[in-house]
Design an enzyme around this catalytic site. Structure first.
Site, mmCIF file in Angstrom:
data_model
loop_
_atom_site.group_PDB
_atom_site.id
_atom_site.type_symbol
_atom_site.label_atom_id
_atom_site.label_comp_id
_atom_site.label_asym_id
_atom_site.label_seq_id
_atom_site.Cartn_x
_atom_site.Cartn_y
_atom_site.Cartn_z
ATOM 1 N N CYS A 158 0.843 -1.205 0.000
ATOM 2 C CA CYS A 158 0.000 0.000 0.000
ATOM 3 C C CYS A 158 0.878 1.254 0.000
ATOM 4 C CB CYS A 158 -0.871 0.013 1.251
ATOM 5 S SG CYS A 158 -1.851 -1.466 1.403
ATOM 6 N N ARG A 208 4.498 0.917 -6.588
ATOM 7 C CA ARG A 208 4.414 -0.107 -5.543
ATOM 8 C C ARG A 208 3.335 -1.140 -5.862
ATOM 9 N NH1 ARG A 208 6.429 2.185 -0.495
ATOM 10 N NH2 ARG A 208 4.923 1.060 0.769
ATOM 11 N N TRP A 260 -2.899 -2.285 -1.786
ATOM 12 C CA TRP A 260 -2.461 -3.586 -2.300
ATOM 13 C C TRP A 260 -3.158 -4.585 -1.386
ATOM 14 C CZ3 TRP A 260 0.374 -5.719 -6.188
ATOM 15 C CH2 TRP A 260 0.845 -7.010 -6.021
ATOM 16 N N ASN A 294 -1.346 0.943 6.319
ATOM 17 C CA ASN A 294 -0.525 -0.064 5.633
ATOM 18 C C ASN A 294 -0.083 -1.030 6.713
ATOM 19 O OD1 ASN A 294 1.003 -1.471 3.862
ATOM 20 N ND2 ASN A 294 2.626 0.061 3.647
ATOM 21 N N GLY A 295 -0.173 -2.343 6.453
ATOM 22 C CA GLY A 295 0.231 -3.319 7.466
ATOM 23 C C GLY A 295 -0.924 -4.275 7.753
ATOM 24 N N GLU A 306 17.162 -22.923 -10.103
ATOM 25 C CA GLU A 306 16.803 -21.495 -10.012
ATOM 26 C C GLU A 306 18.015 -20.624 -10.322
ATOM 27 O OE1 GLU A 306 14.210 -19.961 -10.086
ATOM 28 O OE2 GLU A 306 14.744 -17.943 -9.476
ATOM 29 N N LYS A 361 18.105 -17.846 -13.327
ATOM 30 C CA LYS A 361 18.441 -16.440 -13.073
ATOM 31 C C LYS A 361 19.586 -15.979 -13.973
ATOM 32 C CE LYS A 361 15.445 -14.858 -10.609
ATOM 33 N NZ LYS A 361 14.669 -15.910 -11.171
ATOM 34 N N GLU A 382 18.352 -15.697 -17.696
ATOM 35 C CA GLU A 382 17.364 -14.659 -18.044
ATOM 36 C C GLU A 382 17.903 -13.254 -17.791
ATOM 37 O OE1 GLU A 382 13.708 -14.555 -15.831
ATOM 38 O OE2 GLU A 382 14.634 -15.342 -14.034
ATOM 39 N N HIS A 436 26.773 -39.137 -16.089
ATOM 40 C CA HIS A 436 25.949 -39.817 -17.111
ATOM 41 C C HIS A 436 25.950 -39.040 -18.426
ATOM 42 C CE1 HIS A 436 24.550 -42.659 -14.138
ATOM 43 N NE2 HIS A 436 24.341 -41.649 -13.310
ATOM 44 N N LYS A 455 6.777 -10.043 -17.297
ATOM 45 C CA LYS A 455 6.648 -10.334 -15.861
ATOM 46 C C LYS A 455 5.616 -11.423 -15.625
ATOM 47 C CE LYS A 455 7.386 -10.118 -11.554
ATOM 48 N NZ LYS A 455 8.577 -10.860 -11.082
#
Ligand code: AGP
Length: 636
Positions: free
Chosen positions: A2, A27, A75, A101-102, A514, A518, A521, A537, A631
């Protein structure tokens, strides 16, 4: 996350508040709103969707007299992103309005008490509960002082004129009511209050959620982040936890919530420009999102651990599964694969993990009662949604793990656990994966609890993991600067490489996947992840001096075999970067040590994220918007 902005001064407040909200749009939000005082009348306008919707509504209102106002971009965490849940929220008797916010963790208990006092709620939010709690405290004080409550707060102006009292008596009463209410609220809050009872003032307070003051000339701002008012002042006062601020158009004061004493605050001058400020001074959103992972850990844990037990009320209506099928794409798939070990060991539930785009086209056979767990940061990935819909058609229960409330996944799953990582702006997913891992670990323990797995070993394991999770934010806070420094050194040394192997075994294998994703990309360097036991192998045929291998390994039962694999690579002149815990004894071209902790994967992941970040930045790539990537992959 938020966004909050408040203004107190002599200029028209509404345009300044709207401008401030627009500077906080980065945000991420799904609704917005504003409250202002027009000739002491509390006006409140809110709208679903983007700020333009709010501005359209405001165009129909007069606000030219308003020189004090508060605004919010929401948010969603409690309650869907619809207008009735948008901020500001007013108290039932219109005595005040707040933006927040929170997360107020005990909001349900407080709501029950207020309901028993006759309060009626129009939203699903914890914020409306806080607004009415402050109003309840205010009424109690007004009744004590003047013999009447809510009604009196509307006659204050008349009272002031007749009794020649100045408004300071009401500022004191409001301050006491505000403080009393906040002492009853548990969790996290950045809250700003506006009231016709104190028409020259704005109140603000924070606990575990950022809030800061902008110190202008004859005007003051309060905001959740610097960009909101940066064009008007770069002089900032950062509020600390349990501090309240009282602003007027001529002064501001910060006090301790606990003692009520004035706190002397330092004024900081912000050197950033607007663009820099949106990234908290970091060069890229990706770096900001990597470095805020300690906070993400805290936010993801907030409200989910009580008296040593995991509490996930979203799952109360979901039976403990006999089997689990995890479906996801990209980084979310890697998080799911990592969690298989914990779900099977802590909850003793068999788990199958599949790439959603493969699963949905192979006419999969599902067991009766198999729970489908779909993981998606955006909640809009086409292949993941396709797999979800296939399973729903077959009558399976679907549990979503998502970062975006109100997303397609959240609407279509039977229940959704939110990672509460805040919006992830950079295309490369970093903090979202860490928060997915936290939630998957909590889920493993939660189902272990629900299955009454209470033998000594199970209890001890869950306790160790919980303690590990709780201690992680501080450990990571301390470690991140050193990780970044080492990542920067290694990136410069290996920027020549055209291909990398990433090797891992057991829990580390999903991290190797991962890490390779990273690097690919972000830096466009080819990187291939393998289960380290697979090298012999075939893949080891590729090893040459300029084909480096990044090994991630932990101080566990797999390490002796990983070490053998490293020696095989080195015997063919392959260079090895070993990201390992301190007790992992091996000699490599580059050693990258992690402290001995119970959950090393939560330290290894940021290290690999930083390695890819530093490599991409050094190579001059577009870190936040890598070529060819989106995204959210909403196409198949
Ligand atoms: C990760 O860095 C990528 N941006 C990508 O693999 C992403 O994780 C994938 O597209 C899944 O997205 P989701 O989590 O929003 O479903």
């Amino acid at each position: 996350m938020c966004g909050i902005i408040g203004y107190c001064g002599r200029r028209p407040a509404v345009p300044l508040v709207i401008e401030g909200l627009s500077r906080l749009e980065y945000r991420g939000y799904d609704s917005s709103g504003i409250a202002y005082l027009q000739a002491r009348r509390l006006e409140l306008v809110r709208a679903e969707g983007k700020l333009a919707m709010l501005e359209n509504k405001l165009a129909e209102r007069s606000s030219s007299l308003a020189t004090i106002g508060i605004g919010h971009t929401r948010w969603a965490t409690h309650g869907l992103p619809v207008e009735r849940n948008a901020h500001p929220h007013r108290s039932q008797n219109d005595a005040l309005a707040i933006v927040h916010n929170g997360i107020i963790e005990n909001y349900q208990e407080l709501k029950d008490v207020l309901s028993s006092e006759g309060y009626v709620f129009s939203s699903d939010t914890d914020t409306e509960v806080l607004a009415n709690l402050i109003s309840f405290e205010l009424d109690s004080l007004l009744v004590e002082r003047f013999g009447q409550g809510a009604e009196f707060s509307k006659k204050v102006e008349e009272y002031i004129e007749k009794s020649n009292q100045n408004s300071s008596i009401f500022i004191e009463i409001m301050e006491e009511a505000f403080s009393n209410a906040l002492k009853k609220a548990h969790g996290a809050y950045a809250v700003v209050l506006l009231s016709p009872m104190i028409p020259q003032n704005i109140f603000a307070a924070r606990l575990a959620a950022p809030l800061l003051l902008g110190i202008g000339v004859g005007e003051f701002f309060v905001a959740s982040d610097v960009p909101a008012f940066l064009p008007y002042t770069k002089d900032v006062v950062f509020l600390e936890d349990k501090e309240i601020a009282i602003l007027s158009d001529s002064s501001y004061e910060v006090k301790s919530l606990e003692t009520g004493h004035v706190v002397k605050k330092e004024i900081h001058h912000i050197p950033w420009d607007i663009q820099g400020a949106a990234k908290d001074g970091h060069k890229h959103f990706m770096l900001k999102e990597i470095m805020e992972q300690p906070k993400v850990l805290r936010d993801c844990l907030a409200g989910r651990v009580q008296d040593g037990k995991i509490v996930l009320p979203e799952l109360d209506g979901i039976a403990v599964p006999t089997r689990i099928r995890i479906l996801a794409c990209g980084t979310s798939y890697n998080a799911g694969l990592w969690s298989q070990h914990y779900l099977e060991s802590l909850a003793q539930i068999p788990v199958t993990v599949e790439i959603a785009s493969e699963f949905r086209y192979r006419k999969p056979l599902l067991s009766t009662g198999e729970l489908i767990l779909v993981i998606s940061q955006s909640g809009e990935t086409a292949d993941t949604l396709g797999a979800l819909r296939l399973c729903k058609e077959r009558g399976h229960t679907v549990l979503g793990l998502c970062n975006v409330l109100g997303s397609s996944l959240a609407r279509e799953a039977d229940a959704t656990l939110y990672t509460q990582a805040g919006p992830e702006i950079s295309v490369a997913s970093t903090k979202a994966m860490l928060s997915q891992m936290v939630l998957l670990l909590l889920l493993s323990s939660y189902w272990g609890q629900r299955k009454n797995l209470y033998d000594d070993n199970a209890v001890k394991t869950r306790e160790t993991i919980l303690q590990g999770l709780i201690s992680l934010p501080a450990v990571l806070d301390d470690l991140l600067p050193a990780l970044r420094k080492k990542a920067n050194e290694l990136a410069r040394k290996y920027a020549f490489a055209h291909s990398f192997f990433y090797l891992g075994r057991g829990l580390a294998y999903a991290l190797a996947l991962e890490g390779a994703l990273k690097l690919k990309e972000l830096s466009y360097i080819h990187a291939e992840a393998y289960a380290s036991g697979e090298m012999k192998h075939g893949p080891i045929a590729l090893i040459e001096p300029d084909f480096p291998t990044f090994v991630v390994a932990f101080d566990d039962e797999h390490f002796p075999k990983v070490r053998s694999g490293i020696l095989e690579v080195q015997s063919r002149q392959g260079k090895v970067i070993a990201l390992v815990q301190e007790n992992c004894h091996v000699e490599c071209e580059d050693m990258w040590y992690l402290p001995e902790t119970s959950l090393p994967e939560f330290l290894a992941l940021p290290a690999m994220q930083l390695f890819s970040y530093e490599m991409a930045d050094y190579l001059g790539k577009d870190v936040d918007q890598p070529r060819n990537l989106a995204k959210s992959v909403t196409v198949e």
